[in-house]
Motif scaffolding. Structure first.
Motif, PDB file in Angstrom:
ATOM      1  N   PRO A   1      42.082  31.237  47.065  1.00 59.63           N
ATOM      2  CA  PRO A   1      40.895  31.454  46.213  1.00 59.63           C
ATOM      3  C   PRO A   1      39.613  31.106  46.958  1.00 59.63           C
ATOM      4  O   PRO A   1      39.571  30.168  47.753  1.00 59.63           O
ATOM      5  CB  PRO A   1      41.107  30.501  45.042  1.00 59.63           C
ATOM      6  N   GLU A   2      38.564  31.863  46.684  1.00 60.68           N
ATOM      7  CA  GLU A   2      37.261  31.632  47.297  1.00 60.68           C
ATOM      8  C   GLU A   2      36.290  31.141  46.229  1.00 60.68           C
ATOM      9  O   GLU A   2      36.325  31.612  45.101  1.00 60.68           O
ATOM     10  CB  GLU A   2      36.711  32.934  47.891  1.00 60.68           C
ATOM     11  N   LYS A   3      35.433  30.232  46.594  1.00 61.45           N
ATOM     12  CA  LYS A   3      34.407  29.747  45.662  1.00 61.45           C
ATOM     13  C   LYS A   3      33.273  30.750  45.608  1.00 61.45           C
ATOM     14  O   LYS A   3      32.819  31.261  46.619  1.00 61.45           O
ATOM     15  CB  LYS A   3      33.861  28.388  46.110  1.00 61.45           C
ATOM     16  N   SER A   4      32.823  31.039  44.391  1.00 64.74           N
ATOM     17  CA  SER A   4      31.669  31.918  44.195  1.00 64.74           C
ATOM     18  C   SER A   4      30.499  31.065  43.729  1.00 64.74           C
ATOM     19  O   SER A   4      30.503  29.862  43.912  1.00 64.74           O
ATOM     20  CB  SER A   4      32.002  32.987  43.155  1.00 64.74           C
ATOM     21  N   ALA A   5      29.549  31.672  43.068  1.00 73.88           N
ATOM     22  CA  ALA A   5      28.382  30.942  42.581  1.00 73.88           C
ATOM     23  C   ALA A   5      28.794  29.900  41.544  1.00 73.88           C
ATOM     24  O   ALA A   5      29.590  30.176  40.660  1.00 73.88           O
ATOM     25  CB  ALA A   5      27.387  31.921  41.978  1.00 73.88           C
ATOM     26  N   GLY A   6      28.270  28.722  41.695  1.00 72.39           N
ATOM     27  CA  GLY A   6      28.583  27.651  40.745  1.00 72.39           C
ATOM     28  C   GLY A   6      30.030  27.223  40.879  1.00 72.39           C
ATOM     29  O   GLY A   6      30.520  26.960  41.963  1.00 72.39           O
ATOM     30  N   GLN A   7      30.735  27.159  39.730  1.00 70.53           N
ATOM     31  CA  GLN A   7      32.136  26.769  39.751  1.00 70.53           C
ATOM     32  C   GLN A   7      33.074  27.971  39.716  1.00 70.53           C
ATOM     33  O   GLN A   7      34.280  27.808  39.711  1.00 70.53           O
ATOM     34  CB  GLN A   7      32.442  25.877  38.557  1.00 70.53           C
ATOM     35  N   SER A   8      32.516  29.162  39.666  1.00 71.37           N
ATOM     36  CA  SER A   8      33.371  30.344  39.541  1.00 71.37           C
ATOM     37  C   SER A   8      34.214  30.557  40.799  1.00 71.37           C
ATOM     38  O   SER A   8      33.847  30.150  41.897  1.00 71.37           O
ATOM     39  CB  SER A   8      32.534  31.587  39.233  1.00 71.37           C
ATOM     40  N   VAL A   9      35.352  31.198  40.583  1.00 75.61           N
ATOM     41  CA  VAL A   9      36.340  31.381  41.646  1.00 75.61           C
ATOM     42  C   VAL A   9      36.710  32.864  41.711  1.00 75.61           C
ATOM     43  O   VAL A   9      36.806  33.534  40.686  1.00 75.61           O
ATOM     44  CB  VAL A   9      37.603  30.534  41.348  1.00 75.61           C
ATOM     45  N   ARG A  10      36.920  33.346  42.936  1.00 75.66           N
ATOM     46  CA  ARG A  10      37.351  34.729  43.146  1.00 75.66           C
ATOM     47  C   ARG A  10      38.599  34.702  44.018  1.00 75.66           C
ATOM     48  O   ARG A  10      38.667  33.966  45.003  1.00 75.66           O
ATOM     49  CB  ARG A  10      36.246  35.536  43.819  1.00 75.66           C
ATOM     50  N   GLN A  11      39.591  35.497  43.627  1.00 74.83           N
ATOM     51  CA  GLN A  11      40.826  35.540  44.406  1.00 74.83           C
ATOM     52  C   GLN A  11      41.289  36.983  44.553  1.00 74.83           C
ATOM     53  O   GLN A  11      41.240  37.758  43.605  1.00 74.83           O
ATOM     54  CB  GLN A  11      41.912  34.711  43.737  1.00 74.83           C
ATOM     55  N   THR A  12      41.764  37.291  45.741  1.00 77.05           N
ATOM     56  CA  THR A  12      42.329  38.605  46.015  1.00 77.05           C
ATOM     57  C   THR A  12      43.848  38.480  46.002  1.00 77.05           C
ATOM     58  O   THR A  12      44.404  37.570  46.611  1.00 77.05           O
ATOM     59  CB  THR A  12      41.860  39.126  47.382  1.00 77.05           C
ATOM     60  N   ILE A  13      44.488  39.399  45.288  1.00 82.28           N
ATOM     61  CA  ILE A  13      45.943  39.432  45.213  1.00 82.28           C
ATOM     62  C   ILE A  13      46.381  40.798  45.729  1.00 82.28           C
ATOM     63  O   ILE A  13      46.015  41.827  45.153  1.00 82.28           O
ATOM     64  CB  ILE A  13      46.430  39.222  43.766  1.00 82.28           C
ATOM     65  N   ILE A  14      47.145  40.813  46.796  1.00 80.65           N
ATOM     66  CA  ILE A  14      47.582  42.073  47.405  1.00 80.65           C
ATOM     67  C   ILE A  14      48.902  42.506  46.772  1.00 80.65           C
ATOM     68  O   ILE A  14      49.828  41.712  46.641  1.00 80.65           O
ATOM     69  CB  ILE A  14      47.732  41.909  48.925  1.00 80.65           C
ATOM     70  N   VAL A  15      48.953  43.779  46.377  1.00 78.71           N
ATOM     71  CA  VAL A  15      50.187  44.359  45.857  1.00 78.71           C
ATOM     72  C   VAL A  15      50.911  44.976  47.048  1.00 78.71           C
ATOM     73  O   VAL A  15      50.452  45.956  47.630  1.00 78.71           O
ATOM     74  CB  VAL A  15      49.895  45.423  44.775  1.00 78.71           C
ATOM     75  N   ARG A  16      52.039  44.367  47.418  1.00 81.41           N
ATOM     76  CA  ARG A  16      52.756  44.805  48.620  1.00 81.41           C
ATOM     77  C   ARG A  16      53.542  46.082  48.360  1.00 81.41           C
ATOM     78  O   ARG A  16      54.196  46.231  47.328  1.00 81.41           O
ATOM     79  CB  ARG A  16      53.702  43.714  49.095  1.00 81.41           C
ATOM     80  N   GLN A  17      53.457  46.993  49.320  1.00 76.08           N
ATOM     81  CA  GLN A  17      54.203  48.243  49.309  1.00 76.08           C
ATOM     82  C   GLN A  17      54.961  48.340  50.620  1.00 76.08           C
ATOM     83  O   GLN A  17      54.402  48.091  51.675  1.00 76.08           O
ATOM     84  CB  GLN A  17      53.256  49.449  49.194  1.00 76.08           C
ATOM     85  N   GLY A  18      56.215  48.706  50.564  1.00 77.44           N
ATOM     86  CA  GLY A  18      56.994  48.889  51.786  1.00 77.44           C
ATOM     87  C   GLY A  18      57.506  47.577  52.340  1.00 77.44           C
ATOM     88  O   GLY A  18      57.116  46.492  51.926  1.00 77.44           O
ATOM     89  N   ILE A  19      58.411  47.691  53.298  1.00 77.05           N
ATOM     90  CA  ILE A  19      59.008  46.534  53.957  1.00 77.05           C
ATOM     91  C   ILE A  19      58.295  46.346  55.291  1.00 77.05           C
ATOM     92  O   ILE A  19      58.281  47.264  56.110  1.00 77.05           O
ATOM     93  CB  ILE A  19      60.515  46.757  54.181  1.00 77.05           C
ATOM     94  N   ASP A  20      57.697  45.173  55.496  1.00 75.89           N
ATOM     95  CA  ASP A  20      56.998  44.944  56.759  1.00 75.89           C
ATOM     96  C   ASP A  20      58.000  44.740  57.902  1.00 75.89           C
ATOM     97  O   ASP A  20      59.174  44.508  57.681  1.00 75.89           O
ATOM     98  CB  ASP A  20      56.019  43.768  56.648  1.00 75.89           C
ATOM     99  N   LYS A  21      57.517  44.831  59.124  1.00 72.85           N
ATOM    100  CA  LYS A  21      58.376  44.808  60.317  1.00 72.85           C
ATOM    101  C   LYS A  21      59.211  43.532  60.416  1.00 72.85           C
ATOM    102  O   LYS A  21      60.395  43.580  60.738  1.00 72.85           O
ATOM    103  CB  LYS A  21      57.527  44.955  61.578  1.00 72.85           C
ATOM    104  N   GLU A  22      58.589  42.377  60.153  1.00 71.89           N
ATOM    105  CA  GLU A  22      59.313  41.111  60.280  1.00 71.89           C
ATOM    106  C   GLU A  22      60.475  41.029  59.297  1.00 71.89           C
ATOM    107  O   GLU A  22      61.585  40.640  59.663  1.00 71.89           O
ATOM    108  CB  GLU A  22      58.359  39.938  60.054  1.00 71.89           C
TER     109      GLU A  22
END
Length: 161
Positions: free
Chosen positions: A82-103
């Motif tokens: 999560p990243e802090k935004s203005a004041g106490q607000s919080v922003r978070q990016t959630i990635i929706v995974r598609q496919g099987i990664d190499k590892e």
């Protein structure tokens, strides 16, 4: 020669439907009244804006609940920090995974070959192709893969004799 594919695909239409339901619930819930909480979908990722960490956790619970209702496994979500935004607000990016990664594909191939099941596994982009001489061997591979504990949900498609 019989074969099938191991893939990890997410129905983005169902994810969008779940997000629409979450938006409606945020508008009507008492604990979200007067807050600036919102959730947005930018194709491979979901952005969550919340007033504070407590509201962010409530939004995570809402997201997991609504995705499960829409028959989408919550394991496809990759939560970023999560990243802090203005004041106490919080922003978070959630990635929706598609496919099987190499590892993960390499780990899966190594474990299938280590199981001594007579089947060949090949990595083809973001999916795995499993071939074998007998149908029973392929069914054993599917059962073996279901027994493994991976954070990413797997689907078994294109089963051909």
């Amino acid at each position: 020669m019989p074969s099938f594919d191991i893939v990890s695909k997410t129905d983005m239409a169902e994810v969008d439907n779940a997000l629409n339901n979450i938006r409606r619930e945020i508008e009507t819930r008492y604990d979200f009244k007067g807050s600036n909480c919102k959730i947005e979908l930018a194709d491979p990722a979901i952005t969550v804006h919340a007033d504070d960490d407590l509201k962010l956790k409530q939004m995570h619970e809402l997201l997991q609940t609504h995705l499960t209702r829409r028959k989408v496994d919550a394991g496809v979500l990759d939560y970023q920090t999560p990243e802090k935004s203005a004041g106490q607000s919080v922003r978070q990016t959630i990635i929706v995974r598609q496919g099987i990664d190499k590892e993960l594909a390499k780990k899966l191939v190594k474990q299938i070959k280590g199981s001594k099941i007579k089947a060949q596994v090949a990595i083809q982009g973001e999916e795995l192709r499993v071939t074998g001489k007998k149908r029973d061997d392929l069914q054993d591979v599917i059962a073996f893969c279901k027994g493994l504990k991976f954070e990413l949900p797997l689907q078994y498609i294109n089963f051909r004799d």
